[in-house]
Motif scaffolding. Sequence first.
Motif, short mmCIF file in Angstrom:
data_model
loop_
_atom_site.label_atom_id
_atom_site.label_comp_id
_atom_site.label_asym_id
_atom_site.label_seq_id
_atom_site.Cartn_x
_atom_site.Cartn_y
_atom_site.Cartn_z
N PHE A 83 -0.07 2.90 0.41
CA PHE A 83 1.20 2.19 0.54
C PHE A 83 0.98 0.73 0.89
CE2 PHE A 83 4.79 0.83 3.23
CZ PHE A 83 5.83 0.98 2.32
N VAL A 84 0.05 0.48 1.82
CA VAL A 84 -0.24 -0.90 2.24
C VAL A 84 -0.84 -1.70 1.09
CG1 VAL A 84 -1.71 -2.29 3.74
CG2 VAL A 84 -0.47 -0.34 4.69
N LEU A 85 -1.75 -1.10 0.33
CA LEU A 85 -2.38 -1.80 -0.78
C LEU A 85 -1.38 -2.10 -1.89
CD1 LEU A 85 -5.83 0.05 -1.05
CD2 LEU A 85 -5.33 -2.19 -0.04
N VAL A 86 -0.46 -1.17 -2.14
CA VAL A 86 0.57 -1.41 -3.16
C VAL A 86 1.43 -2.60 -2.76
CG1 VAL A 86 2.71 -0.48 -4.11
CG2 VAL A 86 0.63 0.91 -4.11
N THR B 150 13.41 -11.13 -7.48
CA THR B 150 13.98 -10.37 -6.35
C THR B 150 13.64 -8.89 -6.41
OG1 THR B 150 15.80 -11.97 -6.14
CG2 THR B 150 16.12 -9.80 -5.15
N PRO B 151 13.78 -8.22 -7.56
CA PRO B 151 13.40 -6.79 -7.60
C PRO B 151 11.94 -6.53 -7.26
CG PRO B 151 14.77 -7.32 -9.49
CD PRO B 151 14.48 -8.61 -8.80
N LEU B 152 11.08 -7.52 -7.43
CA LEU B 152 9.67 -7.32 -7.07
C LEU B 152 9.52 -7.00 -5.59
CD1 LEU B 152 7.52 -9.96 -8.99
CD2 LEU B 152 7.30 -7.48 -9.05
N THR B 153 10.35 -7.61 -4.76
CA THR B 153 10.25 -7.36 -3.32
C THR B 153 10.65 -5.92 -2.97
OG1 THR B 153 12.52 -8.14 -2.94
CG2 THR B 153 10.77 -9.77 -2.83
N VAL B 154 11.52 -5.34 -3.79
CA VAL B 154 11.97 -3.97 -3.55
C VAL B 154 10.97 -2.96 -4.11
CG1 VAL B 154 13.89 -2.35 -3.92
CG2 VAL B 154 14.34 -4.80 -3.67
N LEU B 155 10.22 -3.40 -5.12
CA LEU B 155 9.33 -2.48 -5.83
C LEU B 155 8.29 -1.84 -4.92
CD1 LEU B 155 8.53 -1.29 -8.54
CD2 LEU B 155 7.06 -3.27 -8.92
N GLY B 156 7.71 -2.64 -4.00
CA GLY B 156 6.69 -2.10 -3.11
C GLY B 156 7.21 -0.95 -2.27
N ALA C 121 -3.94 -10.04 7.55
CA ALA C 121 -2.81 -9.46 8.28
C ALA C 121 -2.78 -7.94 8.15
CB ALA C 121 -1.50 -10.05 7.76
N LEU C 122 -3.42 -7.42 7.09
CA LEU C 122 -3.42 -5.97 6.89
C LEU C 122 -4.35 -5.25 7.87
CD1 LEU C 122 -3.46 -5.59 3.00
CD2 LEU C 122 -1.53 -5.34 4.56
N ILE C 123 -5.36 -5.95 8.37
CA ILE C 123 -6.35 -5.31 9.23
C ILE C 123 -5.70 -4.73 10.49
CG2 ILE C 123 -8.43 -5.66 10.61
CD1 ILE C 123 -9.35 -7.68 8.51
N PRO C 124 -4.97 -5.53 11.29
CA PRO C 124 -4.31 -4.92 12.47
C PRO C 124 -3.26 -3.88 12.09
CG PRO C 124 -3.58 -7.19 12.17
CD PRO C 124 -4.74 -6.99 11.24
N LEU C 125 -2.61 -4.08 10.92
CA LEU C 125 -1.62 -3.10 10.48
C LEU C 125 -2.27 -1.75 10.21
CD1 LEU C 125 1.22 -2.33 9.57
CD2 LEU C 125 0.66 -3.24 7.31
N LEU C 126 -3.40 -1.75 9.51
CA LEU C 126 -4.10 -0.50 9.22
C LEU C 126 -4.62 0.15 10.50
CD1 LEU C 126 -6.07 -1.43 5.98
CD2 LEU C 126 -4.13 0.14 6.18
N TYR D 237 8.18 5.14 -1.62
CA TYR D 237 9.07 6.31 -1.75
C TYR D 237 8.48 7.32 -2.73
CZ TYR D 237 13.11 9.07 -3.24
OH TYR D 237 13.95 10.10 -3.56
N LEU D 238 7.92 6.81 -3.84
CA LEU D 238 7.31 7.71 -4.82
C LEU D 238 6.14 8.47 -4.21
CD1 LEU D 238 7.32 5.42 -8.00
CD2 LEU D 238 8.71 7.45 -7.61
N LEU D 239 5.31 7.77 -3.43
CA LEU D 239 4.17 8.43 -2.79
C LEU D 239 4.64 9.50 -1.81
CD1 LEU D 239 1.80 5.40 -2.08
CD2 LEU D 239 1.28 7.37 -3.54
N GLY D 240 5.66 9.17 -1.01
CA GLY D 240 6.18 10.14 -0.06
C GLY D 240 6.88 11.30 -0.75
N GLY D 241 7.64 11.00 -1.82
CA GLY D 241 8.33 12.06 -2.54
C GLY D 241 7.38 13.00 -3.25
N ALA D 242 6.19 12.49 -3.61
CA ALA D 242 5.21 13.34 -4.29
C ALA D 242 4.79 14.51 -3.41
CB ALA D 242 3.99 12.50 -4.69
#
Length: 319
Positions: free
Chosen positions: A297-300, A242-248, A14-19, A253-258
């Motif tokens: 981001f996609v791999l994370v 449940t927090p695992l779903t938010v973690l990604g 599913a990641l292939i068309p997304l990328l 956000y961390l990557l973008g904030g960097a």
Amino acid sequence: MAVVVRMLLSRILALIPLLLGVILFVFVVMRFAPTDPALAAFDGANATAEQLQRFREENGLLDPLPLQYVHFVWHLLQGDFGTSVITKQPVGQTIATALPLTVQLTLLGLVIALVAALVLGVTSALFRDRWPDKLIRVVTLAGVAAPAFWVALLLVQWLAVGQGLFPTSGYVSPADSVGGWLNSLALPAVSLALPVAAQLTRVIRTSMVEELDKDYVRTARGGGLPPVVVVGRNVLRNALVTPLTVLGLRVGYLLGGAVVIETMFALPGMGQNMIQAVTDGDTAKVQGFVITIAIGFVLVNLVVDVLYLIANPRLRSHA
């Protein structure tokens, strides 16, 4: 195990068309940007129309857009991000130099955010509706509302300029000094981590409160099990699904904030290089940096999906 492998393969497919979609979006945006790579290549020199035309022909800028996209993807598959029109260096080489610092900053910020969120979230849930819970909720509400760059400004003013405890800018490689490395990344990492920690704390608290109200918790407590065992072995494990779903999303956000934080602290990572590339009109660099961050981001999120699958047995049984 077979179910996990099957679902992992389905996620990867599913990641292939997304990328490809992400690459297409970046490609189209950069092609319609007002920056002209030919003008940027000559860096303000008085290039003639013939020189500009020759540059565009040699770099395929006059080809139809679909053909340019196919060539772009084909080169990406070979690990070729193109060549900078400013420095004349391969973009992949610049990414290889800048990416490790951004990864270090993101991971350090993630560790700080996770530790703070776990401690505060669990404490808030265990002391529900008492003063520790109310204090933590007020603090995390302020943390959610505070952008990372504003937190960075406060920390620099207070701890770097005011107290002199940390440097205001610069980077020390861990190969040179681990202590110097931590000192140089402390303020940037904390600036990134605090808003994320505040958001995760609220999610963990809500999930913990829901889990503590379930019948099996009351049964375990009534059976005489110590609270540490009930919370540590059962409640916390189930509440973290449940927090695992938010973690990604938070890692994204961390990557973008960097990008902003690296510029503020003069860190030679992906963010500072990308902003410099935008300023210079270096299209190849901007494309390479944005696509690299998007792939990260996609791999994370793929890793988070796998962790969620492992942590949630019900999802595996439904599969």
